[in-house]
Enzyme design. Structure first.
Site, PDB file in Angstrom:
ATOM      1  N   TYR A 275       0.822  -1.219   0.000  1.00 24.24           N
ATOM      2  CA  TYR A 275       0.000   0.000   0.000  1.00 24.24           C
ATOM      3  C   TYR A 275       0.854   1.266   0.000  1.00 24.24           C
ATOM      4  O   TYR A 275       0.677   2.158  -0.844  1.00 24.24           O
ATOM      5  CB  TYR A 275      -0.891   0.034   1.250  1.00 24.24           C
ATOM      6  CG  TYR A 275      -1.966  -1.005   1.314  1.00 24.24           C
ATOM      7  CD1 TYR A 275      -3.275  -0.688   0.986  1.00 24.24           C
ATOM      8  CD2 TYR A 275      -1.697  -2.304   1.730  1.00 24.24           C
ATOM      9  CE1 TYR A 275      -4.287  -1.642   1.069  1.00 24.24           C
ATOM     10  CE2 TYR A 275      -2.692  -3.256   1.804  1.00 24.24           C
ATOM     11  CZ  TYR A 275      -3.987  -2.922   1.474  1.00 24.24           C
ATOM     12  OH  TYR A 275      -4.981  -3.865   1.548  1.00 24.24           O
ATOM     13  N   HIS A 552     -28.798   6.584 -10.669  1.00 27.53           N
ATOM     14  CA  HIS A 552     -28.263   6.635 -12.027  1.00 27.53           C
ATOM     15  C   HIS A 552     -28.139   8.084 -12.483  1.00 27.53           C
ATOM     16  O   HIS A 552     -29.041   8.889 -12.253  1.00 27.53           O
ATOM     17  CB  HIS A 552     -29.194   5.892 -12.989  1.00 27.53           C
ATOM     18  CG  HIS A 552     -28.752   5.967 -14.419  1.00 27.53           C
ATOM     19  ND1 HIS A 552     -27.725   5.195 -14.907  1.00 27.53           N
ATOM     20  CD2 HIS A 552     -29.192   6.746 -15.454  1.00 27.53           C
ATOM     21  CE1 HIS A 552     -27.562   5.488 -16.196  1.00 27.53           C
ATOM     22  NE2 HIS A 552     -28.441   6.428 -16.539  1.00 27.53           N
TER      23      HIS A 552
END
Length: 572
Positions: A275, A552
């Site tokens: 990471y 959406h």
């Protein structure tokens, strides 16, 4: 008690002392509201007192006072209130809970302890905010944000696709970027400390050290010994530097030194490709550096899901000025002098230990993980054994004297120091859990439901085991593993951003429908993973998730596509 029901006093401190001399030590005093009105320069205080009189009759008394006080009296009165907000303590101990360490874990534990009306102290060790706020999560995100803007503005092809043209060279100020990170860290640190003080937590400047006697903590700065009914260890972690590597925090540095961003090297070696290494490689390449990863394992990004790692290699490595060596150790690293002398790195084969190659670079970053910051805090004196510095704990965060040994009464350990999950938000969750167990409400953290993220461009996020681990788990436990995938290239919002690269992969138990793990690489993956982590935590099935409505056009529909695919439905 009845005699003072309607008494009006201008001396709050004296009034509290009067109450203290009248009511029993079992009385409970709450101060739920304390407001300084700037225009009136006055206090509005609400007190509720509950006590049992000598005749065992319950008496409840409420007094409402509006007291004019001078601004100069503010500090002394506030201090007086802070020392009296937890009469719950019997007087046997200085505090109900003492927390050693003031990072995200210690802070979370302290806030929850105060929410339970426990008299609380935090031993900050001169490091309010800990690694995350001062040298980790917070400032690194500032560097990633600034360098990310530079990467976007220099990506002329991407911008041209949106009808945008940038004339001239995109420039940046290294000192300005570093200052942005430092200023953010200081701001968050200040807010964190203010929240502790505002809730009545006593912040002790020195580092807390166990004395070896039960319930005792020594302030290593003043030598003063405090007592607490329960103690929570939250010392955090420090960067791990392998043998043979010399760190000067100038040309060879850990993540601590890298955040200072003293200069942008032309060629940087990053030792470790996890990471931390990936995030800093993202920063360096955006600012114009070439990067070489040196990875001891056979695969690049070895701790990541293999399918996600392959996607990451294509999106984060192959298309950038990055190369890598795997299966090798950086056996010897010698600092250099910026602009005068290179950093030398001798690499040996991880298996045979034979010399492979020597690199000369401008700088080297050591990103080989972290180790517990548990040295010299009195663990040995308290009979507590560690494993490479990690403290053994039960699922309830209770400290064990040794692995599988007996519980140390009234001592808990959270965060990086116990090694269960070295993430800031995991530490906070463990701190809250420890307090729950302290007050008698049994609680165990579900670490399988804690998400993680790598804040590269694009981001990587995950919750639960890798696909490789999940396959092994399913085989051992005898249940069929299901897999479904959503794609960013089919998502309207991602395409509008010009960010169609990436996938979201859902792994689930076919028998029960429960989500086992989710892995995402793509724009804003770190934000998208939370819905999936909540599903794992709640035991929500893919059948239920497939019928949930997503806005959406949003990136969340990538996850929706994967959930629907798990039950044979099609996303649109």
């Amino acid at each position: 008690v009845n005699d003072i029901t309607n008494v009006r006093l201008v001396d709050i401190t004296g009034w509290l002392q009067q109450i203290g001399s009248i009511i029993s030590d079992k009385a409970l005093l709450f101060i739920p509201q304390l407001v300084l009105k700037d225009t009136l320069r006055a206090w509005k205080v609400t007190f509720t007192m509950k006590t049992t009189c000598k005749k065992s009759a319950l008496v409840s008394t409420s007094a409402f006072l509006l007291l004019a006080v001078s601004a100069s009296a503010f500090s002394s009165i506030k201090s007086s209130f802070r020392t009296r907000t937890a009469l719950q303590a019997t007087g046997e101990f200085d505090f109900d809970v003492a927390i050693i360490g003031c990072g995200v874990g210690g802070h979370g534990a302290a806030l929850h302890a105060r929410a339970q009306s426990l008299k609380t102290a935090v031993f900050a060790g001169g490091d309010v905010g800990g690694t995350c706020v001062n040298r980790g999560c917070v400032p690194s995100k500032a560097l990633l944000a600034a360098s990310g803007r530079i990467r976007e503005m220099r990506d002329s092809k991407h911008l041209e696709g949106m009808g945008i043209e940038v004339e001239g060279e995109v420039k940046y100020d290294v000192e300005g970027i570093a200052a942005h990170a430092k200023n953010l860290a200081n701001r968050v640190k200040g807010n964190l400390e203010a929240s502790l003080v505002g809730l009545g937590v006593d912040v002790v400047e020195g580092r807390g050290v166990l004395t070896g006697s039960p319930h005792e903590i020594k302030d290593d700065k003043t030598g003063k010994v405090y007592t607490a009914k329960d103690i929570i260890l939250a010392p955090g972690s420090i960067p791990f530097v392998p043998p043979g590597i010399t760190v000067d925090e100038k040309t060879v540095y850990t993540s601590d030194g890298a955040l200072e961003l003293p200069f942008v090297p032309e060629w940087t070696a990053v030792i470790g490709s996890g990471y931390i290494g990936q995030e800093f490689a993202d920063v360096y390449t955006a600012l114009g550096s070439e990067v070489t990863f040196i990875e001891a394992m056979d695969d690049i990004m070895p701790t990541f899901d293999r399918e996600i790692a392959k996607q990451a290699e294509r999106l984060l490595i192959r298309d950038r000025p990055i190369n890598y060596h795997t299966g090798v150790f950086a056996s010897e690293v010698t600092p250099g002098i910026p602009g005068e002398k290179p950093v030398t790195i001798k690499m040996i084969d991880a298996k045979t230990k034979e010399h492979v190659e020597t690199l000369e670079v401008d700088a080297a970053m050591v990103a080989t993980g972290r180790v517990p910051n548990t040295a010299n805090m009195g663990l040995e004196e308290s009979g507590i054994e560690t494993n490479r510095g990690f403290v053994h704990v039960t699922d309830k965060m209770e400290v064990l004297k040794s692995e599988g040994g007996e519980v140390v009464p009234n001592v808990y350990c959270i965060g990086d120091a116990n090694g269960k999950m070295m993430l800031a938000h995991a530490a906070s969750a463990q701190g809250i859990s420890a307090v729950e167990n302290i007050v008698g409400r049994t609680h165990v953290v579900n670490h399988d439901a804690i998400p993680a993220a790598c804040f590269t461009h694009p981001e990587i996020a995950m919750v639960g085991p890798t696909e490789e681990q999940a396959k092994k788990l399913a085989e051992e436990e005898g249940w069929p593993l299901g897999k479904s995938q959503g794609n960013f290239r089919a998502n309207s919002k991602a395409l509008a951003e010009g960010e169609g690269n990436g996938i979201a992969k859902v792994l689930f138990n076919k028998d029960t429908g429960k989500v086992v793990a989710v892995h995402i690489i793509g724009i804003h993956a770190a934000d998208l993973i939370q819905e999936c982590a909540n599903a794992v935590a709640a035991g929500t099935t893919v059948q239920e998730l497939s019928m949930m409505v997503h806005t959406h056009p949003t990136l969340s529909e990538v996850i929706d596509e994967a959930f629907k695919g798990a039950v044979g439905m099609s996303g649109h």
